[in-house]
Scaffold this motif. Structure first.
Motif, mmCIF file in Angstrom:
data_model
loop_
_atom_site.group_PDB
_atom_site.id
_atom_site.type_symbol
_atom_site.label_atom_id
_atom_site.label_comp_id
_atom_site.label_asym_id
_atom_site.label_seq_id
_atom_site.Cartn_x
_atom_site.Cartn_y
_atom_site.Cartn_z
ATOM 1 N N GLU A 22 0.832 -1.199 0.000
ATOM 2 C CA GLU A 22 0.000 0.000 0.000
ATOM 3 C C GLU A 22 0.868 1.250 0.000
ATOM 4 O OE1 GLU A 22 -3.837 1.971 2.326
ATOM 5 O OE2 GLU A 22 -2.996 0.064 3.017
ATOM 6 N N TYR A 23 1.981 1.184 0.725
ATOM 7 C CA TYR A 23 2.920 2.306 0.720
ATOM 8 C C TYR A 23 3.363 2.596 -0.717
ATOM 9 C CZ TYR A 23 6.806 5.243 2.311
ATOM 10 O OH TYR A 23 7.660 6.305 2.516
ATOM 11 N N ARG A 24 3.719 1.540 -1.451
ATOM 12 C CA ARG A 24 4.148 1.722 -2.839
ATOM 13 C C ARG A 24 3.035 2.357 -3.674
ATOM 14 N NH1 ARG A 24 6.168 -3.867 -2.368
ATOM 15 N NH2 ARG A 24 8.450 -3.816 -2.183
ATOM 16 N N SER A 25 1.811 1.872 -3.486
ATOM 17 C CA SER A 25 0.704 2.358 -4.315
ATOM 18 C C SER A 25 0.394 3.821 -4.041
ATOM 19 C CB SER A 25 -0.547 1.507 -4.077
ATOM 20 O OG SER A 25 -1.088 1.732 -2.788
ATOM 21 N N ARG A 26 0.742 4.305 -2.853
ATOM 22 C CA ARG A 26 0.479 5.700 -2.500
ATOM 23 C C ARG A 26 1.695 6.602 -2.717
ATOM 24 N NH1 ARG A 26 -4.207 6.389 0.606
ATOM 25 N NH2 ARG A 26 -5.210 4.442 1.281
ATOM 26 N N SER A 27 2.804 6.020 -3.161
ATOM 27 C CA SER A 27 4.032 6.796 -3.326
ATOM 28 C C SER A 27 3.903 7.824 -4.438
ATOM 29 C CB SER A 27 5.206 5.863 -3.636
ATOM 30 O OG SER A 27 6.363 6.610 -3.968
ATOM 31 N N MET A 28 4.428 9.022 -4.183
ATOM 32 C CA MET A 28 4.442 10.066 -5.193
ATOM 33 C C MET A 28 5.836 10.237 -5.805
ATOM 34 S SD MET A 28 4.226 13.496 -2.789
ATOM 35 C CE MET A 28 4.289 14.635 -4.171
ATOM 36 N N VAL A 29 6.788 9.369 -5.415
ATOM 37 C CA VAL A 29 8.152 9.533 -5.905
ATOM 38 C C VAL A 29 8.598 8.420 -6.841
ATOM 39 C CG1 VAL A 29 8.797 10.811 -3.832
ATOM 40 C CG2 VAL A 29 9.246 8.358 -3.939
ATOM 41 N N ILE A 30 7.995 7.243 -6.749
ATOM 42 C CA ILE A 30 8.428 6.135 -7.594
ATOM 43 C C ILE A 30 8.273 6.511 -9.073
ATOM 44 C CG2 ILE A 30 7.916 3.769 -8.328
ATOM 45 C CD1 ILE A 30 7.178 3.116 -5.472
ATOM 46 N N GLY A 31 9.359 6.321 -9.821
ATOM 47 C CA GLY A 31 9.356 6.636 -11.239
ATOM 48 C C GLY A 31 9.670 8.076 -11.559
ATOM 49 N N ARG A 32 10.034 8.856 -10.528
ATOM 50 C CA ARG A 32 10.293 10.280 -10.754
ATOM 51 C C ARG A 32 11.743 10.632 -10.456
ATOM 52 N NH1 ARG A 32 5.518 14.017 -8.452
ATOM 53 N NH2 ARG A 32 6.789 15.508 -9.633
ATOM 54 N N ASP A 33 12.199 11.716 -11.073
ATOM 55 C CA ASP A 33 13.532 12.241 -10.795
ATOM 56 C C ASP A 33 13.500 12.977 -9.468
ATOM 57 O OD1 ASP A 33 14.606 11.302 -13.202
ATOM 58 O OD2 ASP A 33 13.937 13.096 -14.288
ATOM 59 N N THR A 83 23.007 15.827 3.909
ATOM 60 C CA THR A 83 22.949 16.710 5.071
ATOM 61 C C THR A 83 22.204 17.972 4.664
ATOM 62 O OG1 THR A 83 25.047 17.806 4.537
ATOM 63 C CG2 THR A 83 25.155 15.845 5.943
ATOM 64 N N LEU A 84 21.889 18.812 5.641
ATOM 65 C CA LEU A 84 21.108 20.010 5.356
ATOM 66 C C LEU A 84 21.811 20.956 4.402
ATOM 67 C CD1 LEU A 84 19.651 20.826 8.892
ATOM 68 C CD2 LEU A 84 18.411 19.987 6.896
ATOM 69 N N ASP A 85 23.156 21.025 4.486
ATOM 70 C CA ASP A 85 23.889 21.992 3.659
ATOM 71 C C ASP A 85 24.593 21.345 2.466
ATOM 72 O OD1 ASP A 85 25.700 20.602 5.146
ATOM 73 O OD2 ASP A 85 26.796 22.352 5.895
ATOM 74 N N ALA A 86 24.351 20.052 2.251
ATOM 75 C CA ALA A 86 24.998 19.366 1.128
ATOM 76 C C ALA A 86 24.250 19.664 -0.165
ATOM 77 C CB ALA A 86 25.034 17.858 1.373
ATOM 78 N N PRO A 87 24.945 19.652 -1.287
ATOM 79 C CA PRO A 87 24.257 19.851 -2.568
ATOM 80 C C PRO A 87 23.398 18.639 -2.900
ATOM 81 C CG PRO A 87 26.561 19.276 -2.932
ATOM 82 C CD PRO A 87 26.411 19.492 -1.459
ATOM 83 N N GLY A 88 22.348 18.862 -3.676
ATOM 84 C CA GLY A 88 21.463 17.776 -4.047
ATOM 85 C C GLY A 88 22.088 16.870 -5.096
ATOM 86 N N GLU A 89 21.954 15.557 -4.903
ATOM 87 C CA GLU A 89 22.481 14.576 -5.843
ATOM 88 C C GLU A 89 21.328 14.070 -6.707
ATOM 89 O OE1 GLU A 89 24.332 11.456 -3.636
ATOM 90 O OE2 GLU A 89 25.180 12.855 -2.168
ATOM 91 N N PRO A 90 21.396 14.215 -8.022
ATOM 92 C CA PRO A 90 20.306 13.758 -8.882
ATOM 93 C C PRO A 90 20.219 12.240 -8.924
ATOM 94 C CG PRO A 90 22.147 14.508 -10.211
ATOM 95 C CD PRO A 90 22.483 14.859 -8.788
ATOM 96 N N ALA A 91 18.992 11.739 -8.961
ATOM 97 C CA ALA A 91 18.761 10.290 -9.062
ATOM 98 C C ALA A 91 17.325 10.080 -9.528
ATOM 99 C CB ALA A 91 19.003 9.604 -7.716
ATOM 100 N N ARG A 92 17.008 8.830 -9.798
ATOM 101 C CA ARG A 92 15.641 8.480 -10.162
ATOM 102 C C ARG A 92 15.137 7.436 -9.176
ATOM 103 N NH1 ARG A 92 12.428 9.557 -14.287
ATOM 104 N NH2 ARG A 92 10.757 8.116 -14.898
ATOM 105 N N ALA A 93 13.949 7.692 -8.604
ATOM 106 C CA ALA A 93 13.365 6.766 -7.637
ATOM 107 C C ALA A 93 12.752 5.583 -8.386
ATOM 108 C CB ALA A 93 12.299 7.478 -6.810
ATOM 109 N N LEU A 94 13.184 4.365 -8.022
ATOM 110 C CA LEU A 94 12.732 3.175 -8.730
ATOM 111 C C LEU A 94 11.667 2.383 -7.974
ATOM 112 C CD1 LEU A 94 16.123 1.748 -10.064
ATOM 113 C CD2 LEU A 94 14.519 3.285 -11.234
ATOM 114 N N ASP A 95 11.867 2.234 -6.657
ATOM 115 C CA ASP A 95 10.949 1.363 -5.915
ATOM 116 C C ASP A 95 11.163 1.557 -4.419
ATOM 117 O OD1 ASP A 95 9.020 -0.538 -5.449
ATOM 118 O OD2 ASP A 95 10.191 -2.253 -6.164
ATOM 119 N N ILE A 96 10.266 0.949 -3.633
ATOM 120 C CA ILE A 96 10.378 0.885 -2.181
ATOM 121 C C ILE A 96 10.667 -0.567 -1.823
ATOM 122 C CG2 ILE A 96 9.233 1.270 0.031
ATOM 123 C CD1 ILE A 96 9.541 3.828 -1.530
ATOM 124 N N ASP A 97 11.725 -0.836 -1.022
ATOM 125 C CA ASP A 97 12.003 -2.227 -0.680
ATOM 126 C C ASP A 97 11.167 -2.658 0.518
ATOM 127 O OD1 ASP A 97 13.213 -1.401 1.690
ATOM 128 O OD2 ASP A 97 15.248 -1.958 1.091
#
Length: 284
Positions: free
Chosen positions: A226-237, A243-257
C-alpha cells in the motif's frame, strides 16, 4: 454514562437522547476530547487530550518512561513547540490541526523500528481517505501530500531505559493540517491543508486504528504494498540531500524495498537503497 454525556454537551457537542435508544452524537462543534475520540475508536487504548502542550511527543515520551501501555495516545488542540524531522518546527495553531503522538511497545526486533515511520505514513493516508474521501500521496519517507502540498508529517523517536540502555518504547508524533491557513514563513516547502470539514476526533481515531492494525502485523510487511501504491516519488527524478547543507544529488526513484528503503538509480546507472535515517529527498 450520563456524566460523560453532560460533559460532552457542556463542551459544545449536540447529543440526542431517545427512550430505549441510547444517545446519538449530532453535528456540532469540532471539539477534541478523549471521550469523542474513543467513541470512534476500535482499539481500546488510553487516550489523553490536552488544550495546549509544548509537544505531544515530549508529553508521550514522559509517559513512555513511566511504562505507558502500548497504544497510549496523546492529542493536543495546540502545540507551542511542535517538532518535525531534523530539528524543524511544526506549525501547530489551535482548532485547525490534529497533533498527536502514539506510544508503541516493540514486540519485534528493534532493527525493524525504521518500518514504523512508513507504517505511520500509510495509516495517516488511509485514515484521511476513510474520513474525508480525499486521496493523498506519500513522499518518502513520511510526508503526506494533497494536490502537491504537504498536509502531514511524522516524527518517530525512541525512548530508552536509563538503566539498561535498551529501547523499550517508541513514540510516533503525527501532525495533520486539517484546515490550517496563513502559514508563517519558514514553515516548509508547499504547506497545505485538507481543506476543513473533517471532524478531528474521528480522524484521530481512524489514524490510531489504522496505525495499530499495521504495527500489530508489522513483521509481515503487508502494508508496504500500500505504501508503494500511494508513493508520489516512484518513477520520478529526485534530488538526494545527505545533510542540510549538502548539494542535491540527482537520481531516479525506482521502488520501495520491503524495509521501507527507497531504491534509486544515479545518472551513471549505479543503484543505492536509501535508509530512513537523515537523508532528505526533493523533487525538482
Amino acid at each position: 454514562m450520563w456524566k460523560a454525556i453532560n460533559r460532552l454537551r457542556s463542551e459544545g457537542f449536540m447529543i440526542e437522547a431517545g427512550t430505549n435508544k441510547g444517545y446519538m452524537l449530532l453535528e456540532g462543534r469540532d471539539v477534541l476530547t478523549a471521550e469523542a475520540v474513543t467513541a470512534h475508536l476500535h482499539h481500546k487504548v488510553p487516550v489523553y487530550v490536552y488544550d495546549v502542550v509544548d509537544s505531544t511527543n515530549k508529553v508521550a515520551a514522559s509517559m513512555a518512561m513511566d511504562r505507558a501501555p502500548h497504544g497510549t495516545t496523546v492529542i493536543a488542540d495546540q502545540q507551542t513547540a511542535g517538532r518535525g524531522r531534523r530539528g524543524r518546527s511544526f506549525y501547530s495553531p489551535s482548532t485547525t490541526g490534529l497533533y498527536m503522538s502514539i506510544i508503541v511497545k516493540p514486540t519485534f526486533d528493534i532493527s525493524k523500528a525504521v518500518l514504523i515511520t512508513a507504517a505511520a505514513a500509510v495509516a495517516i493516508s488511509s485514515a484521511i481517505n476513510q474520513v474525508s474521501g480525499l486521496h493523498t500521496q506519500i513522499k518518502w519517507v513520511n510526508d503526506i501530500y494533497l494536490d502537491g502540498k504537504k498536509v502531514s508529517g511524522t516524527l518517530t523517536e525512541a525512548v530508552s531505559d536509563f538503566e539498561t540502555g535498551e529501547i523499550h518504547r517508541i513514540v510516533t508524533g503525527i501532525g495533520i493540517n486539517c484546515s490550517t491557513e496563513n502559514f508563517p514563513e519558514g514553515t516548509g516547502r508547499n504547506p497545505g491543508s485538507l481543506g476543513g470539514g473533517i471532524r478531528r476526533s474521528q480522524l484521530a481515531a481512524a489514524v490510531i486504528d489504522h496505525f495499530l492494525d499495521i504495527i500489530d502485523d508489522i513483521e509481515s510487511r503487508r502494508f508496504i504494498e500500500e505504501y508503494r501504491s500511494r508513493s508520489m516519488v516512484i518513477g520520478r527524478d529526485i534530488l538526494i540531500y545527505r545533510t542540510l547543507d549538502a548539494p542535491g544529488e540527482p537520481a531516479r526513484a525506482l521502488d520501495i524495498d520491503r524495509d521501507g528503503g527507497l531504491i534509486v538509480e544515479r545518472p551513471d546507472g549505479s543503484r543505492e537503497t536509501l535508509s530512513t535515517g537523515e537523508i532528505t529527498i526533493r523533487m525538482p
